[in-house]
Design an enzyme around this catalytic site. Structure first.
Site, PDB file in Angstrom:
ATOM      1  N   ALA A  65      59.479  21.097  30.448  1.00 32.76           N
ATOM      2  CA  ALA A  65      59.245  20.034  29.469  1.00 32.76           C
ATOM      3  C   ALA A  65      60.462  19.994  28.554  1.00 32.76           C
ATOM      4  O   ALA A  65      61.178  20.991  28.424  1.00 32.76           O
ATOM      5  CB  ALA A  65      57.991  20.342  28.664  1.00 32.76           C
ATOM      6  N   GLY A 111      57.427  23.291  32.990  1.00 29.31           N
ATOM      7  CA  GLY A 111      56.824  22.042  33.494  1.00 29.31           C
ATOM      8  C   GLY A 111      57.337  21.653  34.864  1.00 29.31           C
ATOM      9  O   GLY A 111      56.653  20.930  35.600  1.00 29.31           O
ATOM     10  N   GLU A 114      55.336  23.644  37.215  1.00 27.47           N
ATOM     11  CA  GLU A 114      53.985  23.051  37.182  1.00 27.47           C
ATOM     12  C   GLU A 114      53.941  21.735  37.958  1.00 27.47           C
ATOM     13  O   GLU A 114      52.965  21.443  38.644  1.00 27.47           O
ATOM     14  CB  GLU A 114      53.558  22.841  35.724  1.00 27.47           C
ATOM     15  CG  GLU A 114      53.299  24.149  35.000  1.00 27.47           C
ATOM     16  CD  GLU A 114      53.113  23.972  33.504  1.00 27.47           C
ATOM     17  OE1 GLU A 114      54.048  23.460  32.840  1.00 27.47           O
ATOM     18  OE2 GLU A 114      52.044  24.330  32.992  1.00 27.47           O
ATOM     19  N   GLU A 134      57.690  30.143  29.491  1.00 23.17           N
ATOM     20  CA  GLU A 134      57.264  29.622  28.176  1.00 23.17           C
ATOM     21  C   GLU A 134      57.157  30.692  27.098  1.00 23.17           C
ATOM     22  O   GLU A 134      57.376  30.413  25.920  1.00 23.17           O
ATOM     23  CB  GLU A 134      55.912  28.889  28.309  1.00 23.17           C
ATOM     24  CG  GLU A 134      55.981  27.531  28.981  1.00 23.17           C
ATOM     25  CD  GLU A 134      55.897  27.588  30.500  1.00 23.17           C
ATOM     26  OE1 GLU A 134      55.984  28.697  31.079  1.00 23.17           O
ATOM     27  OE2 GLU A 134      55.734  26.513  31.105  1.00 23.17           O
TER      28      GLU A 134
HETATM   29  N1  COA Z   1      64.503  20.859  27.606  1.00 26.33           N
HETATM   30  C1  COA Z   1      65.504  20.182  27.025  1.00 26.33           C
HETATM   31  N2  COA Z   1      66.787  20.306  27.385  1.00 26.33           N
HETATM   32  C2  COA Z   1      67.053  21.137  28.408  1.00 26.33           C
HETATM   33  C3  COA Z   1      66.054  21.880  29.055  1.00 26.33           C
HETATM   34  C4  COA Z   1      64.717  21.704  28.614  1.00 26.33           C
HETATM   35  N3  COA Z   1      63.701  22.332  29.191  1.00 26.33           N
HETATM   36  N4  COA Z   1      66.633  22.640  30.021  1.00 26.33           N
HETATM   37  C5  COA Z   1      67.959  22.372  29.969  1.00 26.33           C
HETATM   38  N5  COA Z   1      68.208  21.474  28.994  1.00 26.33           N
HETATM   39  C6  COA Z   1      69.511  20.921  28.607  1.00 26.33           C
HETATM   40  C7  COA Z   1      70.331  21.916  27.795  1.00 26.33           C
HETATM   41  O1  COA Z   1      69.951  21.900  26.433  1.00 26.33           O
HETATM   42  C8  COA Z   1      71.732  21.356  28.015  1.00 26.33           C
HETATM   43  O2  COA Z   1      71.889  20.216  27.201  1.00 26.33           O
HETATM   44  P1  COA Z   1      73.315  19.978  26.403  1.00 26.33           P
HETATM   45  O3  COA Z   1      74.332  19.888  27.525  1.00 26.33           O
HETATM   46  O4  COA Z   1      73.099  18.678  25.692  1.00 26.33           O
HETATM   47  O5  COA Z   1      73.507  21.169  25.538  1.00 26.33           O
HETATM   48  C9  COA Z   1      71.677  20.864  29.455  1.00 26.33           C
HETATM   49  O6  COA Z   1      70.290  20.663  29.751  1.00 26.33           O
HETATM   50  C10 COA Z   1      72.243  21.847  30.452  1.00 26.33           C
HETATM   51  O7  COA Z   1      71.551  23.090  30.302  1.00 26.33           O
HETATM   52  P2  COA Z   1      72.304  24.488  30.105  1.00 26.33           P
HETATM   53  O8  COA Z   1      71.333  25.433  29.454  1.00 26.33           O
HETATM   54  O9  COA Z   1      73.612  24.288  29.422  1.00 26.33           O
HETATM   55  O10 COA Z   1      72.572  24.900  31.627  1.00 26.33           O
HETATM   56  P3  COA Z   1      72.684  26.363  32.242  1.00 26.33           P
HETATM   57  O11 COA Z   1      73.150  26.166  33.635  1.00 26.33           O
HETATM   58  O12 COA Z   1      73.463  27.250  31.353  1.00 26.33           O
HETATM   59  O13 COA Z   1      71.166  26.926  32.266  1.00 26.33           O
HETATM   60  C11 COA Z   1      68.773  26.793  32.633  1.00 26.33           C
HETATM   61  C12 COA Z   1      70.181  26.303  33.063  1.00 26.33           C
HETATM   62  C13 COA Z   1      67.764  25.973  33.404  1.00 26.33           C
HETATM   63  C14 COA Z   1      68.639  28.282  33.002  1.00 26.33           C
HETATM   64  C15 COA Z   1      68.613  26.627  31.118  1.00 26.33           C
HETATM   65  O14 COA Z   1      68.914  25.278  30.793  1.00 26.33           O
HETATM   66  C16 COA Z   1      67.213  26.908  30.597  1.00 26.33           C
HETATM   67  O15 COA Z   1      66.838  28.065  30.467  1.00 26.33           O
HETATM   68  N6  COA Z   1      66.426  25.838  30.293  1.00 26.33           N
HETATM   69  C17 COA Z   1      65.138  25.965  29.677  1.00 26.33           C
HETATM   70  C18 COA Z   1      64.103  26.474  30.662  1.00 26.33           C
HETATM   71  C19 COA Z   1      62.757  26.629  29.999  1.00 26.33           C
HETATM   72  O16 COA Z   1      62.557  27.434  29.112  1.00 26.33           O
HETATM   73  N7  COA Z   1      61.811  25.814  30.464  1.00 26.33           N
HETATM   74  C20 COA Z   1      60.463  25.849  29.967  1.00 26.33           C
HETATM   75  C21 COA Z   1      60.297  24.830  28.925  1.00 26.33           C
HETATM   76  S1  COA Z   1      58.631  24.829  28.331  1.00 26.33           S
END
Ligand code: COA
Length: 259
Positions: A65, A111, A114, A134
């Site tokens: 999400a 999400g 999910e 989460e």
């Molecule tokens: N919500 C909002 N933005 C998200 C996102 C999310 N769940 N997941 C990634 N993004 C965004 C990042 O903020 C970043 O945006 P920016 O370029 O404007 O700063 C962009 O997507 C790229 O992500 P980034 O974290 O820089 O890539 P990465 O390759 O270093 O890492 C992940 C990839 C997927 C490991 C990491 O983005 C992450 O941990 N995301 C969240 C996962 C999470 O906790 N999901 C559960 C949510 S309830």
């Protein structure tokens, strides 16, 4: 028709691609609204026999999400977000009478995991990663993850994954029964299409009744056996059942019409 997803019908398969690659295809309000419309289209458009949900790019299916939308939420609006998502998208995908397959092309987190789990089954690329992280954010899954992950991989493993926030790779996900097939990056949508083309040769009403009966089992319905009995009986009212059995006896391929 949509602002955050791409969708096209290819050989009867509605290929839905979540298109926010710069944000790892995170599910914001607009994506949820578009997915809801796309699922309605799957239900209502007779030209669509089945569907695939995938993500744009080679990095992410859906990384969860959209965390930026959480900042303004309180207890009531938090529950509202989860309820709306479950009712508008996730439950509708699970209960779709037409098969919906997740083609997981990268991160499927929160999400995203999910969303993949609400589909009828999953194929994944070798670089896919799954997890429910989460608790890292002080949250729990809200789009059905606590229920569907437990149904798919069992209580102990689901507990560990959700409590540690660990991510698992595609092969481990396959070993656990979370995904059915692992294929090289770039082939994941084609693999899903190939399976769906096979399913298209079967009787559509029977396929929809399989989905309903299996959902009864995974939703812990204690009268799932009763529902199977009545749905088995209902098959005998279909033209497709007459065609399927006659074709077998006449040693020819059946021509199903979906009625
Ligand atoms: N919500 C909002 N933005 C998200 C996102 C999310 N769940 N997941 C990634 N993004 C965004 C990042 O903020 C970043 O945006 P920016 O370029 O404007 O700063 C962009 O997507 C790229 O992500 P980034 O974290 O820089 O890539 P990465 O390759 O270093 O890492 C992940 C990839 C997927 C490991 C990491 O983005 C992450 O941990 N995301 C969240 C996962 C999470 O906790 N999901 C559960 C949510 S309830």
């Amino acid at each position: 028709m949509y602002s955050t997803i791409l969708a096209e019908i290819v050989d009867g398969v509605y290929v839905v691609t979540i298109n926010r690659p710069d944000k790892m295809n995170a599910l914001n309000k607009d994506v949820i609204a578009d997915l809801s419309k796309a699922v309605d289209e799957i239900y209502n458009n007779a030209a669509i026999k089945s569907a695939i949900i995938t993500g744009m790019g080679e990095k992410a299916f859906v990384a969860g999400a959209d965390i930026s939308e959480f900042v303004a939420l309180d207890k009531e609006s938090g529950s509202g977000l989860a309820r709306k998502g479950q009712e508008m998208v996730f439950n509708k995908i699970e209960n779709s009478p037409k098969p919906i397959v997740a083609a997981v092309n990268g991160f499927a987190l929160g999400g995203g995991c999910e969303l993949a789990m609400s589909c009828h089954f999953r194929v994944a690329s070798e670089n896919a990663k799954f997890g429910q992280p989460e608790v890292n954010l002080g949250l729990i899954p809200g789009y059905g993850g606590t229920q569907r992950l437990t149904q798919l991989i069992g209580k102990g493993k689901a507990m560990e994954l959700m409590m540690t926030a660990d991510l698992i790779g595609a092969d481990e996900a396959k070993n656990l029964g979370l995904v059915n097939h692992v294929v090289p990056q770039g082939e994941v949508v084609q693999k899903a299409k190939d399976i769906l083309q096979k399913i298209h040769t079967k009787a559509p009403v029977a396929i929809s009744l399989v989905i309903a009966c299996v959902n009864d089992a995974s939703n812990g319905l204690d009268n799932g056996f009763e529902h199977e009995i009545s749905r088995f009986g209902a098959c005998f009212e279909t033209q497709d059942m007459r065609e399927g059995t006659t074709a077998f006896l006449e040693k020819r391929k059946p021509m199903f019409k979906g009625n």
